[in-house]
Design a protein around this motif. Structure first.
Motif, PDB file in Angstrom:
ATOM      1  N   VAL A 262     -24.905 -13.258  23.541  1.00 61.43           N
ATOM      2  CA  VAL A 262     -25.403 -13.230  22.578  1.00 61.43           C
ATOM      3  C   VAL A 262     -24.958 -11.893  21.842  1.00 61.43           C
ATOM      4  N   LEU A 263     -24.231 -11.887  20.845  1.00 63.70           N
ATOM      5  CA  LEU A 263     -24.108 -10.708  20.155  1.00 63.70           C
ATOM      6  C   LEU A 263     -24.984 -10.193  19.330  1.00 63.70           C
ATOM      7  N   ASP A 264     -25.012  -8.931  18.858  1.00 66.24           N
ATOM      8  CA  ASP A 264     -25.994  -8.352  17.750  1.00 66.24           C
ATOM      9  C   ASP A 264     -26.315  -9.133  16.620  1.00 66.24           C
ATOM     10  N   ASP A 265     -25.298  -9.747  16.091  1.00 65.05           N
ATOM     11  CA  ASP A 265     -25.401 -10.377  14.777  1.00 65.05           C
ATOM     12  C   ASP A 265     -25.425 -11.791  14.885  1.00 65.05           C
ATOM     13  N   ALA A 266     -25.711 -12.306  16.111  1.00 60.83           N
ATOM     14  CA  ALA A 266     -25.839 -13.865  16.390  1.00 60.83           C
ATOM     15  C   ALA A 266     -26.828 -14.519  15.597  1.00 60.83           C
ATOM     16  N   ASP A 267     -26.848 -15.635  15.147  1.00 60.70           N
ATOM     17  CA  ASP A 267     -27.737 -16.537  14.433  1.00 60.70           C
ATOM     18  C   ASP A 267     -28.328 -17.318  15.543  1.00 60.70           C
ATOM     19  N   VAL A 419     -19.706 -17.418  23.453  1.00 61.43           N
ATOM     20  CA  VAL A 419     -19.987 -16.242  22.608  1.00 61.43           C
ATOM     21  C   VAL A 419     -20.566 -16.523  21.205  1.00 61.43           C
ATOM     22  N   PHE A 420     -21.690 -15.711  20.951  1.00 59.37           N
ATOM     23  CA  PHE A 420     -22.357 -16.046  19.649  1.00 59.37           C
ATOM     24  C   PHE A 420     -22.548 -15.026  18.722  1.00 59.37           C
ATOM     25  N   GLY A 421     -21.992 -14.945  17.564  1.00 63.51           N
ATOM     26  CA  GLY A 421     -21.820 -13.959  16.583  1.00 63.51           C
ATOM     27  C   GLY A 421     -21.830 -14.409  15.244  1.00 63.51           C
ATOM     28  N   ALA A 422     -21.899 -13.684  14.297  1.00 65.22           N
ATOM     29  CA  ALA A 422     -21.699 -14.180  13.031  1.00 65.22           C
ATOM     30  C   ALA A 422     -20.434 -14.130  12.570  1.00 65.22           C
ATOM     31  N   ASP A 423     -19.897 -12.680  13.036  1.00 64.49           N
ATOM     32  CA  ASP A 423     -18.355 -12.534  12.679  1.00 64.49           C
ATOM     33  C   ASP A 423     -17.483 -13.242  13.916  1.00 64.49           C
ATOM     34  N   THR A 424     -16.945 -14.553  13.308  1.00 58.82           N
ATOM     35  CA  THR A 424     -16.212 -15.320  14.259  1.00 58.82           C
ATOM     36  C   THR A 424     -15.163 -14.982  14.863  1.00 58.82           C
ATOM     37  N   GLU A 425     -14.116 -14.291  13.981  1.00 56.56           N
ATOM     38  CA  GLU A 425     -13.193 -13.361  14.466  1.00 56.56           C
ATOM     39  C   GLU A 425     -13.300 -12.403  15.691  1.00 56.56           C
ATOM     40  N   HIS A 426     -14.603 -11.716  15.584  1.00 60.26           N
ATOM     41  CA  HIS A 426     -14.859 -10.676  16.426  1.00 60.26           C
ATOM     42  C   HIS A 426     -15.475 -11.448  17.615  1.00 60.26           C
ATOM     43  N   ALA A 427     -16.247 -12.638  17.476  1.00 60.17           N
ATOM     44  CA  ALA A 427     -16.809 -13.175  18.309  1.00 60.17           C
ATOM     45  C   ALA A 427     -15.572 -13.812  19.451  1.00 60.17           C
ATOM     46  N   THR A 428     -14.689 -14.423  18.664  1.00 56.99           N
ATOM     47  CA  THR A 428     -13.269 -15.022  19.358  1.00 56.99           C
ATOM     48  C   THR A 428     -12.609 -13.736  20.022  1.00 56.99           C
ATOM     49  N   ASP A 429     -12.585 -12.578  19.626  1.00 59.12           N
ATOM     50  CA  ASP A 429     -11.857 -11.474  20.327  1.00 59.12           C
ATOM     51  C   ASP A 429     -12.688 -11.056  21.557  1.00 59.12           C
ATOM     52  N   ILE A 430     -14.007 -11.359  21.644  1.00 63.35           N
ATOM     53  CA  ILE A 430     -14.603 -11.256  22.867  1.00 63.35           C
ATOM     54  C   ILE A 430     -14.502 -12.331  23.671  1.00 63.35           C
TER      55      ILE A 430
END
Length: 486
Positions: A262-267, A419-430
């Motif tokens: 769960v990333l910082d910006d996850a919904d 991986v959960f994050g509002a920035d899909t591109e960044h979440a995909t990089d993770i």
């Protein structure tokens, strides 16, 4: 009391025949704790008969020599029968392993249909041979069936795991000996009759319900060309060692201890339902792909812990036949005790039970475990490192994304994840940085058209899609004469 479903014969080489031995397997309902089915227990002598039938059908029979289109037609009839009778199949599976009705329909029966559909689609694009230019002249590269396949499958998603082996093996032209788990042999026998009715030639399929001794004899048999196994790491290692004595090819789909980051910006309105769906709602947590480690930024730990605690506590535990039930029983009393033992171990290690932690009140009959969420877990605890195989989930804090990646990868397993994050591109990089065979961005999904399998102790090889079909072929290079020089 439910009428006991009795089978008195074994399906060997496409025919129902008398077993070689007198022993039987009792199928016990995890809901009522009563016997609901009984089948013959296959012996090594039955294995010898099945291998002889499969060898004869592969070495001399029509199946591997048919045009691919002919095999597609027969396998399509199997798929169509599964689709038409999927509710009947779902009820049969649930009777044996306690899978809740909605999951039994979607995750069990219809998923098996989906695997057959995906394999058939891959077969339509398949090329038996192609010609390419080699270093010394033209080369004809052929793909030929690997031979006699021993498919050893588990109890948790029996038809899904059977389909992942049987559909591509049959399409490739292989013959198959299926060894289902002793907890769930009834649906395997049901499938055997479906295949016979679809016109599968004699010798192409045998079904041998049995325990470990017969299974060990099968995978070590010199007449087997490939072993395809889904199950525990320990059993996978034993199978690999046994197969090595004959240099038998193996594919192994084993355990998991998958991380949801769960990333910082996850919904959380998206993340929480997905995590629930990938844990307790996934066959009552009895799934190798379950998201059993949830990695949460320290800054949002309390928020995530509160949301997941509420979601887990609200899940209905009970009779799988009730369509509102989300979490059914564990498949056996031993599996229930395994979960309860790990819950005790977690508490002894210093983790905190946020919800659950025992047997649900009012469930005096049946092997139930409450959906259990542990907080204050560190990644070195046994509950964070060992596969529990039930509705037990760990919350683990992290400070930085780099630490989250390290924690996710700090595991003997590598099967699934999210991986959960509002920035899909960044979440995909993770997601790209996690060493796992399958990972979902902002959700939880097992895609039946994509390769499925694991890194590290999660296995060897891939199932589903074109890669799953390719696993049942050998490659032959035919060096053609170089063109004459003028």
């Amino acid at each position: 009391m439910t009428e006991i479903l009795e089978h008195h014969t074994l399906f060997i080489g496409g025919r129902w025949v008398e077993p070689a031995g007198p022993d039987t397997i009792d199928v016990v309902s995890p809901v009522t704790e009563q016997v609901v089915g009984r089948v013959p227990h296959a012996t090594p002598a039955d294995v010898d008969r099945a291998v002889a039938a499969a060898r004869g059908a592969f070495d001399h029979g029509p199946w591997p020599r048919m045009a691919l289109a002919e095999r597609v037609e027969i396998v399509s009839r199997v798929k169509d029968a599964l689709a038409a009778r999927h509710r009947e199949l779902a009820e049969l599976i649930s009777l044996q392993n306690g899978s809740p009705t909605l999951f039994a329909v979607r995750g069990q029966a219809l998923s098996a249909v989906g695997v057959f559909t995906s394999a058939l689609a891959a077969a339509e694009r398949f090329q038996e041979e192609d010609e390419r230019q080699g270093t010394g002249g033209p080369v004809l590269v052929r793909r030929e069936p690997v031979g006699v396949v021993a498919a050893v499958t588990p109890w948790n998603v029996p038809q899904l795991t059977i389909a992942g082996k049987l559909a591509p093996a049959l399409l490739a032209g292989c013959t198959v000996i299926l060894k289902p788990s002793p907890e769930t042999p009834l649906d395997a026998n049901w499938l055997a009759q479906v295949c016979a009715d679809a016109g599968l030639p004699d010798g192409v399929l045998s079904v041998l319900p049995a325990g470990r001794e017969t299974s060990a004899y099968l995978v070590a048999h010199s007449g087997i060309d490939k072993v395809a196994f889904t199950g525990s790491v320990g059993a996978g290692k034993a199978i690999m060692a046994a197969a090595a004595r004959n240099l038998t090819s193996v594919s192994l789909e084993l355990g998991g201890k998958s991380a949801a980051i769960v990333l910082d910006d996850a919904d959380l309105s998206l993340a929480v339902p997905a995590i629930v769906g990938g844990t307790c709602a996934a066959n009552s947590g009895q799934a190798c792909i379950a998201l059993t480690r949830v990695l949460v930024p320290a800054s949002r730990y309390d928020e995530v812990a509160g949301a997941l605690t509420g979601a887990f506590a609200a899940l209905k535990v009970g009779d799988p036949a009730d369509r509102t039930t989300v979490v059914g029983p564990m498949v056996t009393k031993a599996q229930q005790q395994r979960n309860l033992d790990y819950i005790r171990i977690g508490q002894e290690e210093g983790a905190k039970v946020l919800t659950g932690g025992g047997v649900p009140e009012g469930q005096g009959t049946g092997w139930y475990v409450e959906p259990t969420l542990f907080g204050d877990v560190t990644n070195d605890m046994r509950i964070a490192r060992e596969e529990i195989f039930g509705p037990v989930v760990c919350l683990i804090r992290y400070e930085t994304e780099e630490e989250a990646v390290e924690l996710a990868n700090d595991s003997a397993y590598g099967l699934s994840g999210a991986v959960f994050g509002a920035d899909t591109e960044h979440a995909t990089d993770i997601a790209r940085r996690i060493r796992t065979g399958t990972i979902t961005v902002n959700g939880f999904r097992l895609d039946l058209a994509a390769p499925f399998g694991g890194y590290k102790n999660s296995g060897i090889g891939r199932e589903f899609g074109p890669e799953g079909l390719a696993a049942y072929f050998e490659y032959k290079s035919v060096n053609l004469p170089a063109p004459a020089r003028s």
